[in-house]
Design a protein around this motif. Structure first.
Motif, PDB file in Angstrom:
ATOM      1  N   ASP A   1       0.927  -1.123  -0.053  1.00  0.00           N
ATOM      2  CA  ASP A   1      -0.259  -0.029   0.133  1.00  0.00           C
ATOM      3  C   ASP A   1       1.141   0.720   0.568  1.00  0.00           C
ATOM      4  O   ASP A   1       1.708   1.055   0.509  1.00  0.00           O
ATOM      5  CB  ASP A   1      -0.470   0.115   1.193  1.00  0.00           C
ATOM      6  CG  ASP A   1      -1.484   1.477   1.775  1.00  0.00           C
ATOM      7  OD1 ASP A   1      -2.238   1.714   0.480  1.00  0.00           O
ATOM      8  OD2 ASP A   1      -1.508   1.681   2.667  1.00  0.00           O
TER       9      ASP A   1
ATOM     10  N   ASP B   1      -0.085   4.979   1.322  1.00  0.00           N
ATOM     11  CA  ASP B   1      -0.886   6.111   1.943  1.00  0.00           C
ATOM     12  C   ASP B   1      -0.791   5.059   3.468  1.00  0.00           C
ATOM     13  O   ASP B   1      -1.114   4.731   3.499  1.00  0.00           O
ATOM     14  CB  ASP B   1      -1.994   7.114   1.750  1.00  0.00           C
ATOM     15  CG  ASP B   1      -1.856   7.778   0.526  1.00  0.00           C
ATOM     16  OD1 ASP B   1      -0.613   8.647   0.279  1.00  0.00           O
ATOM     17  OD2 ASP B   1      -2.554   7.515  -0.024  1.00  0.00           O
ATOM     18  N   TYR B   2       0.608   5.712   4.737  1.00  0.00           N
ATOM     19  CA  TYR B   2       0.564   5.747   5.613  1.00  0.00           C
ATOM     20  C   TYR B   2       0.752   3.924   5.844  1.00  0.00           C
ATOM     21  O   TYR B   2       1.011   3.632   6.633  1.00  0.00           O
ATOM     22  CB  TYR B   2      -0.881   5.448   6.305  1.00  0.00           C
ATOM     23  CG  TYR B   2      -1.312   7.172   6.133  1.00  0.00           C
ATOM     24  CD1 TYR B   2      -0.549   7.980   6.111  1.00  0.00           C
ATOM     25  CD2 TYR B   2      -2.547   7.315   6.352  1.00  0.00           C
ATOM     26  CE1 TYR B   2      -1.399   9.251   6.107  1.00  0.00           C
ATOM     27  CE2 TYR B   2      -3.702   7.677   5.799  1.00  0.00           C
ATOM     28  CZ  TYR B   2      -2.840   9.068   5.957  1.00  0.00           C
ATOM     29  OH  TYR B   2      -3.339   9.927   5.454  1.00  0.00           O
ATOM     30  N   THR B   3       2.241   3.204   4.530  1.00  0.00           N
ATOM     31  CA  THR B   3       2.174   2.125   4.764  1.00  0.00           C
ATOM     32  C   THR B   3       3.790   2.222   4.588  1.00  0.00           C
ATOM     33  O   THR B   3       4.798   2.273   5.262  1.00  0.00           O
ATOM     34  CB  THR B   3       1.833   1.365   3.880  1.00  0.00           C
ATOM     35  OG1 THR B   3       0.285   0.453   4.201  1.00  0.00           O
ATOM     36  CG2 THR B   3       3.366  -0.358   3.644  1.00  0.00           C
TER      37      THR B   3
ATOM     38  N   ASP C   1       0.164  -3.642   4.177  1.00  0.00           N
ATOM     39  CA  ASP C   1      -1.306  -2.305   4.564  1.00  0.00           C
ATOM     40  C   ASP C   1      -1.546  -1.894   6.046  1.00  0.00           C
ATOM     41  O   ASP C   1      -1.251  -3.046   6.825  1.00  0.00           O
ATOM     42  CB  ASP C   1      -2.161  -2.857   3.983  1.00  0.00           C
ATOM     43  CG  ASP C   1      -3.146  -1.647   3.386  1.00  0.00           C
ATOM     44  OD1 ASP C   1      -3.969  -1.383   3.287  1.00  0.00           O
ATOM     45  OD2 ASP C   1      -3.725  -2.048   1.718  1.00  0.00           O
ATOM     46  N   ASP C   2      -2.024  -0.843   5.768  1.00  0.00           N
ATOM     47  CA  ASP C   2      -1.988  -0.134   7.349  1.00  0.00           C
ATOM     48  C   ASP C   2      -3.563  -0.432   7.706  1.00  0.00           C
ATOM     49  O   ASP C   2      -4.599  -0.188   8.757  1.00  0.00           O
ATOM     50  CB  ASP C   2      -1.530   1.371   7.678  1.00  0.00           C
ATOM     51  CG  ASP C   2      -2.603   2.092   6.265  1.00  0.00           C
ATOM     52  OD1 ASP C   2      -2.654   1.889   5.315  1.00  0.00           O
ATOM     53  OD2 ASP C   2      -3.277   2.714   7.033  1.00  0.00           O
TER      54      ASP C   2
HETATM   55 MG   LIG Z   1      -2.934   3.224   3.307  1.00  0.00          MG
END
Ligand SMILES: [Mg+2]
Length: 160
Positions: free
Chosen positions: A6, A8-10, A87-88
């Motif tokens: 992933d 974003d934020y991963t 993934d987050d």
């Molecule tokens: Mg994410």
């Protein structure tokens, strides 16, 4: 394995910093015979892949379904079927199997989670026992999807 990350934020923070170890871990995974893919719920993120120098390691960039995953792969023409996702967002990890990574929201929260991801993948690939609390096995639905795609029947249609 076909490993899907992933964005974003991963691997990317809210303030647009690449998570520590991203390039090194991608390079090591490819070196060890894995294929690395990047996908995002925000769409096809070639800008991130090229902008951070990940292109040499990445075998494909896709839009990521946020639910209804089997149909989502067809809808977004994701191929091959992911064998391990990072993934987050926990639901997608529980479906495909992989690692539910700690959210990398802000650059000040940079950490070594990707090194842990690498170690889990390495242990799995070596047939070792994985007991990390953020590792998730593949769901039965995903196992069936993978088997069908490898047999070249039914559900693989339209994935390419
Ligand atoms: Mg994410």
């Amino acid at each position: 394995m076909h490993i899907f990350f992933d964005v974003d934020y991963t691997i990317l923070s809210f303030d647009q910093i690449l998570r520590r170890g991203t390039v090194e871990v991608f390079a090591r995974l490819v070196d060890e015979g894995h294929q690395v893919y990047v996908w995002s719920g925000e769409g096809v993120r070639w800008g991130v892949v090229r902008g951070f120098g990940l292109e040499p390691y990445v075998s494909g960039v896709f839009a990521k379904p946020l639910g209804d995953f089997a149909n989502g792969l067809r809808r977004f023409r994701v191929s091959p079927v992911p064998e391990f996702v990072v993934d987050d967002y926990p639901e997608i990890v529980s479906y495909f199997g992989g690692f539910h990574i700690q959210e990398f929201f802000h650059s000040r929260d940079n950490d070594d989670e990707l090194e842990t991801v690498y170690e889990v993948i390495r242990d799995l690939a070596n047939g070792g026992h994985v007991d990390h609390p953020r590792w998730r096995p593949r769901s039965p639905e995903c196992v069936a999807l993978l088997e069908a795609s490898k047999l070249g029947t039914g559900s693989e249609e339209g994935l390419g």
